[in-house]
Design an enzyme around this catalytic site. Structure first.
Site, PDB file in Angstrom:
ATOM      1  N   SER A 435     -11.244   0.077   3.900  1.00 61.56           N
ATOM      2  CA  SER A 435     -10.961  -0.737   5.079  1.00 61.56           C
ATOM      3  C   SER A 435     -11.900  -0.298   6.189  1.00 61.56           C
ATOM      4  O   SER A 435     -12.266   0.885   6.271  1.00 61.56           O
ATOM      5  CB  SER A 435      -9.508  -0.488   5.485  1.00 61.56           C
ATOM      6  OG  SER A 435      -9.354  -0.718   6.857  1.00 61.56           O
ATOM      7  N   TYR A 448      -3.250   5.732   6.792  1.00 58.05           N
ATOM      8  CA  TYR A 448      -3.980   4.656   6.114  1.00 58.05           C
ATOM      9  C   TYR A 448      -5.485   4.973   6.054  1.00 58.05           C
ATOM     10  O   TYR A 448      -6.125   4.822   5.004  1.00 58.05           O
ATOM     11  CB  TYR A 448      -3.711   3.371   6.901  1.00 58.05           C
ATOM     12  CG  TYR A 448      -4.343   2.114   6.355  1.00 58.05           C
ATOM     13  CD1 TYR A 448      -3.875   1.517   5.193  1.00 58.05           C
ATOM     14  CD2 TYR A 448      -5.384   1.491   7.049  1.00 58.05           C
ATOM     15  CE1 TYR A 448      -4.431   0.338   4.717  1.00 58.05           C
ATOM     16  CE2 TYR A 448      -5.948   0.314   6.587  1.00 58.05           C
ATOM     17  CZ  TYR A 448      -5.469  -0.261   5.420  1.00 58.05           C
ATOM     18  OH  TYR A 448      -6.026  -1.425   4.955  1.00 58.05           O
ATOM     19  N   LYS A 452      -7.796   5.514   2.822  1.00 57.36           N
ATOM     20  CA  LYS A 452      -8.900   4.588   2.575  1.00 57.36           C
ATOM     21  C   LYS A 452     -10.237   5.327   2.428  1.00 57.36           C
ATOM     22  O   LYS A 452     -11.109   4.888   1.674  1.00 57.36           O
ATOM     23  CB  LYS A 452      -8.982   3.541   3.698  1.00 57.36           C
ATOM     24  CG  LYS A 452      -7.841   2.513   3.653  1.00 57.36           C
ATOM     25  CD  LYS A 452      -7.796   1.775   2.323  1.00 57.36           C
ATOM     26  CE  LYS A 452      -6.972   0.509   2.317  1.00 57.36           C
ATOM     27  NZ  LYS A 452      -6.748  -0.004   0.954  1.00 57.36           N
TER      28      LYS A 452
HETATM   29  P1  NAI Z   1      -0.881  -8.166   1.353  1.00 58.38           P
HETATM   30  O1  NAI Z   1       0.256  -7.445   1.953  1.00 58.38           O
HETATM   31  O2  NAI Z   1      -0.980  -9.638   1.573  1.00 58.38           O
HETATM   32  O3  NAI Z   1      -0.939  -7.899  -0.208  1.00 58.38           O
HETATM   33  C1  NAI Z   1      -0.737  -6.652  -0.737  1.00 58.38           C
HETATM   34  C2  NAI Z   1       0.113  -6.793  -1.990  1.00 58.38           C
HETATM   35  O4  NAI Z   1       0.248  -5.507  -2.589  1.00 58.38           O
HETATM   36  C3  NAI Z   1       1.501  -7.302  -1.717  1.00 58.38           C
HETATM   37  O5  NAI Z   1       1.770  -8.455  -2.484  1.00 58.38           O
HETATM   38  C4  NAI Z   1       2.387  -6.155  -2.105  1.00 58.38           C
HETATM   39  O6  NAI Z   1       3.643  -6.558  -2.668  1.00 58.38           O
HETATM   40  C5  NAI Z   1       1.561  -5.411  -3.105  1.00 58.38           C
HETATM   41  N1  NAI Z   1       1.950  -4.019  -3.186  1.00 58.38           N
HETATM   42  C6  NAI Z   1       2.190  -3.181  -2.166  1.00 58.38           C
HETATM   43  N2  NAI Z   1       2.538  -1.970  -2.637  1.00 58.38           N
HETATM   44  C7  NAI Z   1       2.500  -2.032  -3.971  1.00 58.38           C
HETATM   45  C8  NAI Z   1       2.733  -1.098  -5.001  1.00 58.38           C
HETATM   46  N3  NAI Z   1       3.116   0.155  -4.705  1.00 58.38           N
HETATM   47  N4  NAI Z   1       2.567  -1.473  -6.288  1.00 58.38           N
HETATM   48  C9  NAI Z   1       2.189  -2.746  -6.589  1.00 58.38           C
HETATM   49  N5  NAI Z   1       2.009  -3.678  -5.629  1.00 58.38           N
HETATM   50  C10 NAI Z   1       2.140  -3.333  -4.337  1.00 58.38           C
HETATM   51  O7  NAI Z   1      -2.189  -7.431   1.882  1.00 58.38           O
HETATM   52  P2  NAI Z   1      -3.737  -7.807   1.814  1.00 58.38           P
HETATM   53  O8  NAI Z   1      -4.218  -8.008   3.172  1.00 58.38           O
HETATM   54  O9  NAI Z   1      -3.977  -8.819   0.802  1.00 58.38           O
HETATM   55  O10 NAI Z   1      -4.327  -6.407   1.354  1.00 58.38           O
HETATM   56  C11 NAI Z   1      -4.928  -6.145   0.105  1.00 58.38           C
HETATM   57  C12 NAI Z   1      -5.709  -4.853   0.216  1.00 58.38           C
HETATM   58  O11 NAI Z   1      -6.765  -5.026   1.146  1.00 58.38           O
HETATM   59  C13 NAI Z   1      -4.911  -3.661   0.694  1.00 58.38           C
HETATM   60  O12 NAI Z   1      -5.321  -2.524  -0.013  1.00 58.38           O
HETATM   61  C14 NAI Z   1      -5.308  -3.535   2.134  1.00 58.38           C
HETATM   62  O13 NAI Z   1      -5.169  -2.220   2.614  1.00 58.38           O
HETATM   63  C15 NAI Z   1      -6.749  -3.958   2.071  1.00 58.38           C
HETATM   64  N6  NAI Z   1      -7.273  -4.391   3.344  1.00 58.38           N
HETATM   65  C16 NAI Z   1      -6.910  -5.580   3.874  1.00 58.38           C
HETATM   66  C17 NAI Z   1      -7.452  -5.980   5.074  1.00 58.38           C
HETATM   67  C18 NAI Z   1      -7.140  -7.293   5.648  1.00 58.38           C
HETATM   68  O14 NAI Z   1      -7.765  -7.644   6.668  1.00 58.38           O
HETATM   69  N7  NAI Z   1      -6.226  -8.064   5.068  1.00 58.38           N
HETATM   70  C19 NAI Z   1      -8.355  -5.117   5.851  1.00 58.38           C
HETATM   71  C20 NAI Z   1      -8.736  -3.926   5.153  1.00 58.38           C
HETATM   72  C21 NAI Z   1      -8.196  -3.582   3.961  1.00 58.38           C
END
Ligand code: NAI
Length: 704
Positions: A435, A448, A452
């Site tokens: 991130s 976090y 990361k």
């Molecule tokens: P989101 O919250 O929409 O999706 C994340 C998914 O991971 C959720 O569906 C959740 O149920 C699942 N999840 C969480 N913990 C889990 C576990 N222990 N085991 C299995 N599934 C689990 O979030 P998003 O934005 O799609 O994030 C995806 C990745 O991208 C994350 O790693 C986040 O840190 C990273 N990220 C996202 C950014 C953004 O702008 N959206 C910025 C930087 C990084």
């Protein structure tokens, strides 16, 4: 010496070649281009001859010889095939990697064939060509292998459709060799005579370049980018100055067969020529037959990755625990099930998995789901994530550990069993998700951001461990609107932050085409760039071991802190190499004139037992493996144990470190014309394994 049959499939390379338009023009001049085909010789709108790709293979061939343990006295370039995927740009860097694919045995007195295949990518990310080379090893037959399948090229029984005459100059090899093939046979009278020729001969690949020009001129005039494939067998050598004819028959839509003949004697110099031409096939990145796991793909970015992978042919494991945004709750099957349903509605293949990545068992079960449903794992996108933001003092251990467990430990838990499968099959793509907050810092996110950046550290080493198994490991730093960012990113921006704008980068990084490993890319809103940890050149404040004072450091602070000339390192050894280089002087500065003692590589190894300094070897237990490519090269091992030294030809099973070098450079180094550290930092000397132990060599042997 016998062929090393275990070398089949072992990666050779990667080798990189930086080049400019001048290299492309020099090659074109070397294969007879001039004012009549100025497109290849004038930097204005320069077109690169596709056969220029050949110039990437010299390093590869050197290592191929060392790896296969072929008897160098008996090798000939037998056949050459080039399959072109994209036109070669006028400048950039070409990266080549491949492996030996087969050994064939023609019989004891008849020799062996070594078939190797390698691929070359450009620094613009595109795959340029695949090269298949067959080396005829005259002295290595009779090892009990099977013979090569018979291959026949049918030539029509009629006059050729095109005959292109050319008269390479008497001096042609002198120009051609400047493109990389500096073998003495093409320049040295005495060497040529010793090899049974009356004078130096043409490079077969130089004549091949003439043929390439003739084929383009006849079949796709002015459009070298339309060359799709060129294959041939080298039959008989030519002397410089001999006139040649390339004779060409069209055999079908976009297909032709060809030969090069000696215009005076009609003897065939290059036979079995095949040529294919046409438009560049539309490039589509596909994942057919690939099995992908995307963690946390029940929503947000992961969902879009899973859908797009499936749309392009992958079989997908949709993993999602289905907890709350902060990871709390019992979990739910709904998010993963929903995405699997969406994929199936598109006609794709997917299975759901509801495990928690934060546990070792969860990670193992996610990989097991892929194996049970689809039999393997090719791609893993570690994407699952949660947030528990708090300023540092309020960051209770539970919030710290939970976030580290999902992001960092989660990636460990799933990647480890997946890596084992990929290692076994010799192919894999792993994507980690960092991130911008981790890369650059963000208030209230110590847990976090630590996790990361931990992922970047995981990538840095996993990329090295995966390299020889065809596993590439990269990291994405996305920015997208999702449940995770709904109250973090400015609302006005959210509709511009579609996860779909991140997905192309993630897909590219897990595709077969992906040329990089160990890199980090930011992706969001349609903007994509590379982020890297870079190191400045700094300053040497103390050279003689004296401890500098803080004041002395302060006096050179500008230089120490400057990032001017900073570079990203690929591994720790590279950085240590630069550190050591900062303390060593180039040979020229030390008055390192040639002692001129060694004229053959084997002389060096013959002299090593004598030059061994037993007093310096107390407690030393090491094996140095030398892989010397080129004329007179081969493999030697040097084992130092209990104060004694054993030097012999061959390969050791478990060397402490491996030193790879071209024969000419090796002799320069051993004759004092090239400082070891200069050789290392310029890439002429490659050291694998324990680089620090290689430092002992200077102490253990007094050779000069
Ligand atoms: P989101 O919250 O929409 O999706 C994340 C998914 O991971 C959720 O569906 C959740 O149920 C699942 N999840 C969480 N913990 C889990 C576990 N222990 N085991 C299995 N599934 C689990 O979030 P998003 O934005 O799609 O994030 C995806 C990745 O991208 C994350 O790693 C986040 O840190 C990273 N990220 C996202 C950014 C953004 O702008 N959206 C910025 C930087 C990084």
């Amino acid at each position: 010496m016998a062929l090393n049959l275990d070398a089949v499939g072992k990666p050779i390379g990667p080798f990189t070649k930086d080049y400019t338009w001048k290299d492309a023009v020099l090659y074109a001049l070397g294969v007879g281009a001039g004012f009549s085909d100025l497109d290849y010789c004038y930097e204005k709108d320069l077109k690169v001859l596709p056969s220029f790709g050949i110039t990437t293979m010299y390093d590869f061939m050197g290592e191929l010889a060392a790896t296969s343990n072929v008897n160098l006295a008996g090798i000939l370039h037998g056949e050459q095939e080039l399959i072109f995927h994209n036109p070669i740009p006028p400048d950039g860097t070409m990266t080549t990697q491949g492996a030996i694919k087969h050994y064939y045995d023609k019989g004891k007195e008849k020799g062996a064939l070594i078939v190797a295949e390698f691929e070359t990518y450009h620094s613009n990310g595109k795959k340029l060509f695949t090269s298949i080379v067959t080396v005829f090893a005259r002295l290595d037959g009779g090892f009990g292998g099977e013979n090569a399948p018979a291959q026949k090229v049918d030539f029509p029984d009629r006059d050729p459709d095109f005959v292109v005459e050319a008269s390479p100059s008497e001096d042609q090899p002198l120009i051609y060799r400047l493109s990389g093939d500096v073998f003495q046979l093409h320049v040295d009278q005495e060497f040529a005579k010793m090899s049974g020729f009356e004078k130096p001969i043409m490079h077969g690949l130089c004549t091949h370049g003439y043929a390439c020009r003739a084929l383009i001129e006849s079949l796709v005039p002015g459009e070298p980018e339309k060359v799709r494939r060129m294959a041939c067998r080298f039959k008989r050598p030519l002397y410089p100055g001999m006139a040649i004819k390339t004779v060409i028959w069209k055999t079908g839509e976009g297909k032709a067969v060809w030969r090069v003949i000696n215009a005076d004697t009609n003897e065939i110099a290059i036979d079995n020529g095949e040529f294919e031409y046409g438009d560049i096939p539309k490039e589509e990145i596909r994942f057919d037959d690939r099995v992908a796991i995307v963690t946390g793909s029940g929503a947000g970015l992961g969902r879009v990755y899973a859908l797009e992978l499936a749309r392009r042919g992958a079989k997908v494991v949709v993993n999602d625990y289905g907890g709350a945004r902060d990871g709390s709750g019992k979990g739910s099957a709904t998010p993963a099930d929903k995405v699997v349903k969406e994929i199936k509605a598109l006609g794709g293949q997917a299975v759901a998995n509801y495990d928690n990545v934060a546990t070792v068992e969860g990670g193992a079960n996610i990989v097991k789901t892929a194996l049970d449903a689809f039999g393997t794992v090719d791609i893993l996108i570690n994407n699952a994530g949660i947030l528990r933001d708090k300023s540092f003092v309020k960051m209770e251990p539970e919030n710290w550990h939970t976030v580290i467990d999902v992001h960092l430990n989660g990636a460990y838990n799933v990647s480890r069993p997946a890596f084992a499968v990929m290692k076994e099959k010799g192919y894999g793509r792993i994507l980690l998700t960092t991130s911008a907050a981790g890369l650059y810092g963000n208030f209230g996110q110590t847990n976090y951001t630590a996790a990361k950046m931990g992922l970047v550290g995981l990538m840095n080493t996993l990329k090295l461990e995966g390299e020889k198994y065809g596993i590439k490991v990269n990291t994405i730093a996305p920015v997208a609107a999702s449940r995770l960012t709904e109250d973090i990113l400015p609302p006005d921006f959210l509709d511009k932050l579609k996860p779909e704008l991140v997905a192309p980068m993630s897909l590219y990084l897990v595709s077969e085409t992906c040329p990089v490993t160990g890199n980090i890319y930011n992706a969001g809103m349609g903007c994509y760039n590379r982020a890297a940890i870079v190191t400045g050149p700094g300053a040497v404040v103390s050279k003689d071991g004296q401890i500098p004072t803080p004041e002395q450091l302060l006096s050179q602070w500008d230089q120490i802190a400057s990032l001017k000339g900073a570079k990203p390192y690929q591994n720790l050894n590279e950085q240590i190499g630069d550190l050591l280089a900062a303390f060593s002087q180039p040979a020229a500065e030390t008055g390192g004139e040639s002692s001129g003692g060694f004229s053959a590589v084997s002389d060096v190894f013959d002299a090593m037992p004598e030059a061994f300094v037993a007093d310096a070897a107390a407690g030393v237990d090491v094996v140095f493996q030398y892989e010397i490519s080129g004329e007179g090269g081969g493999q030697w091992l040097c084992e130092i144990k209990d104060g004694s030294c054993r030097v012999e030809a061959g390969a050791h099973e478990k060397p402490t470190c491996t030193l790879s070098m071209d024969a000419g450079d090796f002799l320069d180094m051993m004759n004092g014309k090239l400082a070891a550290m200069q050789a290392y930092t310029s890439g002429k000397l490659k050291i694998g394994g324990d680089i620090m132990k290689s430092q002992l060599i200077e102490k253990l042997f007094k050779l000069q």
